[in-house]
Design an enzyme around this catalytic site. Structure first.
Site, PDB file in Angstrom:
ATOM      1  N   LYS A  53       1.115  -1.102  -0.055  1.00 10.50           N
ATOM      2  CA  LYS A  53       0.389   0.078  -0.218  1.00 10.50           C
ATOM      3  C   LYS A  53       0.592   1.469  -0.114  1.00 10.50           C
ATOM      4  CE  LYS A  53      -3.385  -1.092  -0.472  1.00 10.50           C
ATOM      5  NZ  LYS A  53      -3.615  -2.224  -1.215  1.00 10.50           N
ATOM      6  N   HIS A 114       6.889  -7.697  -2.217  1.00 11.67           N
ATOM      7  CA  HIS A 114       6.791  -6.519  -0.861  1.00 11.67           C
ATOM      8  C   HIS A 114       7.739  -7.599   0.270  1.00 11.67           C
ATOM      9  CE1 HIS A 114       3.166  -4.376  -2.627  1.00 11.67           C
ATOM     10  NE2 HIS A 114       2.240  -5.862  -2.385  1.00 11.67           N
ATOM     11  N   SER A 144      -3.644   3.307   4.976  1.00  9.63           N
ATOM     12  CA  SER A 144      -4.202   2.163   3.688  1.00  9.63           C
ATOM     13  C   SER A 144      -4.489   0.482   3.519  1.00  9.63           C
ATOM     14  CB  SER A 144      -3.360   2.706   2.105  1.00  9.63           C
ATOM     15  OG  SER A 144      -3.487   2.056   0.851  1.00  9.63           O
TER      16      SER A 144
HETATM   17  S1  PPS Z   1      -0.966  -3.033  -3.533  1.00 14.28           S
HETATM   18  O1  PPS Z   1      -2.384  -3.781  -2.788  1.00 14.28           O
HETATM   19  O2  PPS Z   1       0.319  -3.542  -2.092  1.00 14.28           O
HETATM   20  O3  PPS Z   1      -0.095  -2.897  -4.577  1.00 14.28           O
HETATM   21  O4  PPS Z   1      -1.356  -1.224  -3.233  1.00 14.28           O
HETATM   22  P1  PPS Z   1      -0.716  -0.637  -3.195  1.00 14.28           P
HETATM   23  O5  PPS Z   1      -0.940   0.039  -5.023  1.00 14.28           O
HETATM   24  O6  PPS Z   1       1.070  -0.344  -2.670  1.00 14.28           O
HETATM   25  O7  PPS Z   1      -1.331   0.625  -2.939  1.00 14.28           O
HETATM   26  C1  PPS Z   1      -2.602   1.585  -3.120  1.00 14.28           C
HETATM   27  C2  PPS Z   1      -2.874   2.970  -2.427  1.00 14.28           C
HETATM   28  O8  PPS Z   1      -2.292   3.793  -3.648  1.00 14.28           O
HETATM   29  C3  PPS Z   1      -3.123   4.560  -4.384  1.00 14.28           C
HETATM   30  N1  PPS Z   1      -2.382   5.235  -5.250  1.00 14.28           N
HETATM   31  C4  PPS Z   1      -2.337   6.105  -5.569  1.00 14.28           C
HETATM   32  N2  PPS Z   1      -2.153   7.512  -5.055  1.00 14.28           N
HETATM   33  C5  PPS Z   1      -2.152   8.793  -6.242  1.00 14.28           C
HETATM   34  N3  PPS Z   1      -2.055   8.739  -7.308  1.00 14.28           N
HETATM   35  C6  PPS Z   1      -2.485   7.229  -8.532  1.00 14.28           C
HETATM   36  N4  PPS Z   1      -2.099   7.232  -9.593  1.00 14.28           N
HETATM   37  C7  PPS Z   1      -2.493   6.252  -7.737  1.00 14.28           C
HETATM   38  N5  PPS Z   1      -2.489   4.596  -7.915  1.00 14.28           N
HETATM   39  C8  PPS Z   1      -3.113   4.283  -6.470  1.00 14.28           C
HETATM   40  C9  PPS Z   1      -4.049   3.657  -3.397  1.00 14.28           C
HETATM   41  O9  PPS Z   1      -5.527   5.104  -4.249  1.00 14.28           O
HETATM   42  C10 PPS Z   1      -3.992   3.376  -2.382  1.00 14.28           C
HETATM   43  O10 PPS Z   1      -4.073   3.824  -1.866  1.00 14.28           O
HETATM   44  P2  PPS Z   1      -4.632   5.329  -0.356  1.00 14.28           P
HETATM   45  O11 PPS Z   1      -4.367   5.052   0.137  1.00 14.28           O
HETATM   46  O12 PPS Z   1      -5.765   3.502   0.018  1.00 14.28           O
HETATM   47  O13 PPS Z   1      -5.960   5.899  -1.614  1.00 14.28           O
END
Ligand code: PPS
Length: 301
Positions: A53, A114, A144
């Site tokens: 996340k 991860h 998150s």
């Molecule tokens: S995972 O399951 O570990 O692969 O998830 P991961 O992709 O690492 O994390 C998901 C969070 O990243 C946010 N996210 C973004 N934030 C800003 N801009 C973009 N383009 C973007 N893409 C993914 C996503 O909303 C999750 O964060 P939170 O705080 O829950 O919204």
């Protein structure tokens, strides 16, 4: 049989965690540890590694867009989890493991993991693979991860927020301690080819951080291509894009009505969740755990 029917027939359930070298992992990953460690990286692999996340999907799509010179059509060929195998996972058969998907893929591959640094399959070091690591401030990362536990029907229940937070602080969640993770990879960047990025920096200045990634990959991005990548990987675009927003998985795996995968996508959302006492608790532990590290985070922009 259609994939969704296969998955349904497997009657998948939330898993438990099992420790490997003191780090809790999803049970199936731990049970397949010998295969995991035997994974064969290739010299031209690019590994994207993060604490869960921290912005994994975001950097995955940025890398894909750079590799395809800003062509969104090429990035629409398949969902992100098909284009970039998540090597850590071992779903029940007949669904292929992340390793099997990676093995079947032609080079150059981009892979996702991860793992904390000490658990990475040794072959990545032997082949001197390039690695991009993305870190996110602890408070937003915890929030998150909490919501992901609520919506992902394959991982342990989150429990109430405070209980989850205490587990998170204690490293009793999949992939263990956030502190060990971000610090371990931070130290490693001094002796191997790691580009260490921060979620907050990408949010604040995506064009600058995307240029850093392109440079790390040995690519030059003309201005129109860079602008196209910034636009395509904005939160709003990714939230609406089924090839990256995980809406292609059935709801008995990821239930977006509980909490969408693309949830808020901001820096500072933790303020909506933490009580003053919880924030102070984490500040105290943070000061102690990070006292010897040169690593710093921004909790707000
Ligand atoms: S995972 O399951 O570990 O692969 O998830 P991961 O992709 O690492 O994390 C998901 C969070 O990243 C946010 N996210 C973004 N934030 C800003 N801009 C973009 N383009 C973007 N893409 C993914 C996503 O909303 C999750 O964060 P939170 O705080 O829950 O919204």
């Amino acid at each position: 049989m259609h994939l969704e029917s296969v998955l349904k027939a497997l009657n998948l359930k939330r898993t438990t965690l099992l420790e490997v070298k003191g780090v809790p992992l999803l049970r199936s990953t731990a049970e397949n540890w010998a295969s995991m460690q035997a994974f064969q990286a290739r010299p031209d692999d690019l590994l994207i590694c993060t604490y869960p996340k921290a912005g994994t999907t975001w950097i995955q799509e940025i890398v894909e867009m750079i590799r395809h010179r800003g062509d969104p059509e090429k990035c629409a060929s398949a969902p992100i989890y098909k284009r970039i195998p998540y090597i850590d996972i071992f779903p029940p058969k007949p669904i292929p493991s992340g390793i099997a998907e990676a093995d079947a893929m032609p080079s150059p591959r981009t892979l996702k993991s991860h793992f904390p640094i000490q658990l990475l399959p040794p072959s990545f070091w032997e082949k001197n693979c390039k690695i991009i690591y993305v870190a996110r401030n602890i408070k937003d990362n915890a929030v998150s991860y909490f919501h992901f536990h609520r919506m992902n029907q394959m991982i342990p229940e989150s429990g109430p927020w405070d209980q989850f937070l205490q587990n998170f602080i204690a490293g009793k969640v999949a992939y263990g301690s956030w502190f060990d993770h971000v610090c371990g990879w931070w130290e490693a960047k001094d002796w191997c080819p790691i580009l260490y990025l921060f979620y907050e920096d990408i949010k604040e200045n995506p064009a600058q951080e995307i240029q850093k990634v392109a440079q790390f990959l040995g690519q030059d991005l003309p201005e129109p291509v860079l602008n196209q990548i910034v636009q395509h990987t904005s939160f709003e675009s990714m939230q609406a894009n089924p090839m990256v927003n995980y809406s292609t998985l059935p709801s008995f795996i990821l239930n977006h009505t509980v909490s969408p995968f693309m949830r808020r996508g901001i820096v500072g959302d933790w303020k909506e969740h933490f009580t003053v006492a919880q924030s102070e608790q984490i500040d105290d532990i943070y000061a102690q755990e990070m006292r010897d590290s040169s690593l710093t985070f921004r909790m707000q922009l």
